[in-house]
Design a protein around this motif. Structure first.
Motif, PDB file in Angstrom:
ATOM      1  N   UNK A  74       0.838  -1.212   0.000  1.00  0.00           N
ATOM      2  CA  UNK A  74       0.000   0.000   0.000  1.00  0.00           C
ATOM      3  C   UNK A  74       0.873   1.262   0.000  1.00  0.00           C
ATOM      4  N   UNK A  75       0.661   2.140  -0.982  1.00  0.00           N
ATOM      5  CA  UNK A  75       1.291   3.461  -0.964  1.00  0.00           C
ATOM      6  C   UNK A  75       0.233   4.432  -0.442  1.00  0.00           C
ATOM      7  N   UNK A  76       0.369   4.806   0.798  1.00  0.00           N
ATOM      8  CA  UNK A  76      -0.660   5.637   1.427  1.00  0.00           C
ATOM      9  C   UNK A  76      -0.859   6.946   0.670  1.00  0.00           C
ATOM     10  N   UNK A  77       0.230   7.427   0.048  1.00  0.00           N
ATOM     11  CA  UNK A  77       0.170   8.666  -0.733  1.00  0.00           C
ATOM     12  C   UNK A  77      -0.922   8.594  -1.818  1.00  0.00           C
ATOM     13  N   UNK A  78      -1.027   7.413  -2.482  1.00  0.00           N
ATOM     14  CA  UNK A  78      -2.048   7.214  -3.530  1.00  0.00           C
ATOM     15  C   UNK A  78      -3.445   7.513  -2.995  1.00  0.00           C
ATOM     16  N   UNK A  79      -3.678   7.053  -1.780  1.00  0.00           N
ATOM     17  CA  UNK A  79      -5.034   7.176  -1.213  1.00  0.00           C
ATOM     18  C   UNK A  79      -5.279   8.565  -0.655  1.00  0.00           C
ATOM     19  N   UNK A  80      -4.187   9.216  -0.206  1.00  0.00           N
ATOM     20  CA  UNK A  80      -4.338  10.607   0.235  1.00  0.00           C
ATOM     21  C   UNK A  80      -4.717  11.500  -0.940  1.00  0.00           C
ATOM     22  N   UNK A  81      -4.102  11.205  -2.093  1.00  0.00           N
ATOM     23  CA  UNK A  81      -4.422  11.957  -3.309  1.00  0.00           C
ATOM     24  C   UNK A  81      -5.901  11.838  -3.658  1.00  0.00           C
ATOM     25  N   UNK A  82      -6.457  10.661  -3.417  1.00  0.00           N
ATOM     26  CA  UNK A  82      -7.871  10.433  -3.728  1.00  0.00           C
ATOM     27  C   UNK A  82      -8.783  10.915  -2.596  1.00  0.00           C
ATOM     28  N   UNK A  83      -8.188  11.500  -1.568  1.00  0.00           N
ATOM     29  CA  UNK A  83      -8.931  11.972  -0.397  1.00  0.00           C
ATOM     30  C   UNK A  83      -9.728  10.858   0.278  1.00  0.00           C
ATOM     31  N   UNK A  84      -9.148   9.668   0.251  1.00  0.00           N
ATOM     32  CA  UNK A  84      -9.790   8.545   0.921  1.00  0.00           C
ATOM     33  C   UNK A  84      -9.200   8.415   2.313  1.00  0.00           C
ATOM     34  N   UNK A  85     -10.049   8.477   3.348  1.00  0.00           N
ATOM     35  CA  UNK A  85      -9.539   8.413   4.722  1.00  0.00           C
ATOM     36  C   UNK A  85      -9.165   6.992   5.130  1.00  0.00           C
ATOM     37  N   UNK A  86      -9.886   6.040   4.542  1.00  0.00           N
ATOM     38  CA  UNK A  86      -9.654   4.644   4.925  1.00  0.00           C
ATOM     39  C   UNK A  86      -9.581   3.781   3.673  1.00  0.00           C
ATOM     40  N   UNK A  87      -8.883   2.645   3.815  1.00  0.00           N
ATOM     41  CA  UNK A  87      -8.771   1.686   2.715  1.00  0.00           C
ATOM     42  C   UNK A  87      -9.026   0.284   3.266  1.00  0.00           C
ATOM     43  N   UNK A  88      -9.844  -0.458   2.551  1.00  0.00           N
ATOM     44  CA  UNK A  88     -10.045  -1.876   2.885  1.00  0.00           C
ATOM     45  C   UNK A  88      -9.365  -2.687   1.796  1.00  0.00           C
ATOM     46  N   UNK A  89      -8.460  -3.583   2.195  1.00  0.00           N
ATOM     47  CA  UNK A  89      -7.830  -4.483   1.226  1.00  0.00           C
ATOM     48  C   UNK A  89      -8.066  -5.916   1.676  1.00  0.00           C
ATOM     49  N   UNK A  90      -7.893  -6.857   0.746  1.00  0.00           N
ATOM     50  CA  UNK A  90      -8.112  -8.238   1.150  1.00  0.00           C
ATOM     51  C   UNK A  90      -7.774  -9.240   0.077  1.00  0.00           C
ATOM     52  N   UNK A  91      -7.864 -10.491   0.452  1.00  0.00           N
ATOM     53  CA  UNK A  91      -7.583 -11.592  -0.474  1.00  0.00           C
ATOM     54  C   UNK A  91      -8.620 -12.694  -0.289  1.00  0.00           C
ATOM     55  N   UNK A  92      -8.824 -13.428  -1.369  1.00  0.00           N
ATOM     56  CA  UNK A  92      -9.652 -14.631  -1.288  1.00  0.00           C
ATOM     57  C   UNK A  92      -8.763 -15.796  -1.702  1.00  0.00           C
ATOM     58  N   UNK A  93      -8.782 -16.834  -0.890  1.00  0.00           N
ATOM     59  CA  UNK A  93      -7.906 -17.966  -1.119  1.00  0.00           C
ATOM     60  C   UNK A  93      -8.756 -19.221  -1.177  1.00  0.00           C
TER      61      UNK A  93
END
Lengths: 432, 181
Positions: free
Chosen positions: A87-106
């Motif tokens: 995760x590059x937090x800078x990317x999400x700051x640019x989008x003005x997103x305060x939070x990010x949910x990430x995940x995987x399905x296995x």
């Protein structure tokens, strides 16, 4: 927490501008900046075959529907990480997103899947929730998604999510002169509907037991109404009332031991309670007027019901021990079919004003009444177990549909109906 | 269908399918005890026991086929004002004929089926439909019909005959249907 502070500011504002309701509605349609921006990144999956469900999309839809979040569109995402290390937090700051949910399905053996997820705070650049996972079968991937939505909602708002709940409702399909009635159960978002019972005779008033395992409903047989209870997992059904006259409006007590119901076997509609174990019937009201639509207070000490003993139908409260009755609603031409929020703070009713039927909210502390809806022929309000939303039946383009409004009146959405008229929603409790 | 035409019909419920399908409960008259619905429990192949109900169908049959000659052409549907359960003056003549028939045929049984329009909540409308059926019932008993010959049932707003969302449709739906069993 930042978001909590933001929420309290919003709610404080609501209290002060409550008299100018029209403005509030305009505010919400253009007020996206007030919602909490969050990005739900498509979950990583290494399998060769396509997944039956897009878990991240379900989470995103859940959060958007709550009316508290503004999801970042996928098309705008600069990267789609699936692990925190990527995760590059800078990317999400640019989008003005305060939070990010990430995940995987296995994919696991035996057609099982492991769904892992993390909730990250963009400003602090730290996980709010460290990696967490849940194992489900292929057909329960939606459950995993709703579980994640509940987690995110609770972590960011401080109150429990209701995404893993379900709804009961009745559809009337086919020829309107001789429709097929179906009692159905579906996820709270309307997905995965299943037919519980179908009949050429009317079905109405479905209600849940407090553990979510059993339901009660009214179904006509041989042109007479009967009350049934049914265990959802097994389909095992019991006919519990088939008296002469009305058999209606079953409502489960919070402790699951009794059903409140309406019978007119002694001349006119009265509220009774039925002890499920002993089958003992107890008459609770005694009045020549119509007494109907009982619903238990969350603590089980009182039953609220509709009565026209004062001339017009209004809501009354029955003390279960003393059987003393007192009037609860005074505003509006009439108030019917009341339901109380789980914290006992608000009463939701169907209120008639100037010939229109709308869902109204009465503050039990202050007595203040607010109209929540402006749709047409609104009825059958049912409250989510976290007290945040009211689902109700309304008429849209000549068809019966279900709609949802938040208890603060700001968030509104419709649940699209597949076929026929949809009515009588009943929101489940939390499943234990 | 016009009001007049409606009046020339009697609604007969064919419940044979029900009785055949659910004999355990359909014939159970002891309503205060729990009746186990063996039918749905035994045959469930889906998770929720769906689709086990072969339900009744309503068929409209002309009066002359039912063998009640003295009632041929007599109206069987009576209308009510909004939120009211007062028998209208224009209903009295036809109701008097029904009463006369029931008095001279003490074995005859009649079911008065009350209905409401779509406005208002469903269970309240169930109560309102019953109140209308009871108003007709009182009118018949005043004319000498034995109470034991009459049963009142309410369908609330569940079985409309008109499907618009306007005052014409609502008027047609606020009714009591007289059905001989």
């Amino acid at each position: 927490m930042m978001f909590k502070k933001w929420l309290s500011i919003l709610f404080t504002c609501l209290v002060f501008v409550s008299s100018a309701r029209a403005q509030l509605v305009i505010e919400i349609t253009s007020g996206a900046d007030q919602l909490l921006p969050i990005a739900v990144v498509p979950f990583g999956y290494a399998g060769m075959d396509a997944l039956p469900e897009d878990v991240a999309q379900i989470v995103e839809d859940d959060l958007a529907r709550s009316g508290l979040f503004q999801p970042v569109p996928r098309a705008n995402m600069l990267s789609m990480p699936t692990r925190e290390a990527d995760v590059f937090y800078r990317d999400w700051r640019l989008l003005k997103s305060d939070y990010v949910v990430i995940g995987t399905v296995q994919k696991l053996p035996n057609n099982q899947y492991r769904v892992g997820f993390e909730l990250l705070n963009v400003l602090s650049q730290k996980p709010v929730e460290r990696h967490n996972s849940i194992d489900v079968s292929a057909r329960n991937l939606r459950d995993a998604a709703h579980y994640i939505s509940d987690k995110v909602y609770e972590l960011l708002t401080g109150s429990k999510g209701a995404f893993s709940t379900r709804i009961l409702y009745v559809t009337a399909e086919g020829d309107r002169k001789s429709p097929l009635f179906k009692l159905q159960v579906a996820d709270a978002d309307g997905h995965r509907p299943q037919v519980i019972v179908e009949s050429k005779e009317p079905i109405l008033s479905p209600s849940w037991s407090m553990d979510g395992r059993n339901i009660a409903y009214v179904m006509f047989r041989n042109r007479r109404p009967n009350i049934f209870t049914q265990e959802l997992a097994t389909g095992r059904r019991q006919q519990i009332a088939q008296f002469r006259g009305l058999n209606g409006a079953p409502s489960w007590s919070p402790d699951g031991k009794k059903l409140a119901l309406v019978l007119s076997k002694d001349e006119n509609p009265e509220i009774y309670t039925l002890d499920i174990a002993t089958q003992k019937l107890e008459r609770m009201t005694n009045h020549y007027a119509i007494d109907t639509e009982p619903s238990w207070e969350p603590d089980g000490k009182g039953i609220i019901f509709t009565s026209d003993r004062g001339g017009n139908p209004q809501i009354y409260r029955l003390d279960v021990n003393s059987k003393r009755v007192e009037r609860v609603t005074f505003e509006g031409e009439l108030n019917t079919r009341a339901r109380m929020t789980p914290d006992g703070r608000y009463l939701v009713t169907v209120q008639k004003n100037d010939g229109n039927y709308h869902i109204a909210l009465q503050d039990m502390k202050t007595g203040r009444v607010q109209t929540l809806t402006e749709t047409y022929l609104d009825e059958s309000p049912s409250i989510a177990p976290n007290g945040s939303m009211v689902m109700y039946a309304t008429t849209y383009q000549g068809k019966g549909i279900l709609a949802v409004v938040s208890v603060d009146g700001l968030v509104k959405y419709r649940i699209p109906s597949a076929e026929g008229d949809v009515r009588e929603p009943s929101w489940s409790p939390y499943f234990k | 269908m016009s009001v007049n035409k409606l009046g020339k019909f009697a609604v007969i419920g064919l419940s044979a399918a029900w009785i055949a399908g659910c004999s355990t409960t359909a014939t159970d008259t002891d309503s205060s005890t729990v009746a186990e619905d063996a039918n749905s429990a035994a045959n469930t192949d889906s998770a929720y026991g769906a689709g086990q109900d072969n339900a009744t169908t309503s068929v409209i049959v002309e009066d002359k086929d039912t063998g009640m000659d003295s009632l041929a052409g007599v109206e069987t549907v009576f209308y009510f004002d909004f939120d009211k359960s007062i028998v209208r003056p224009e209903s009295r003549e036809a109701l008097a004929k029904h009463a006369a028939y029931l008095v001279s045929n003490p074995d005859a049984r009649v079911v008065l089926e009350g209905h409401a329009d779509e406005r208002g909540t469903r269970e309240y409308n169930m109560a309102l439909g019953e109140r209308r059926a009871k108003a007709i019932s009182r009118y018949l008993t005043i004319q000498g019909v034995a109470a034991s010959q009459i049963e009142t049932v309410s369908f609330g707003e569940e079985v409309p005959v008109a499907f618009g969302h306007d005052s014409n449709a609502w008027q047609l739906n606020r009714r009591v249907e007289v059905r001989y069993e």
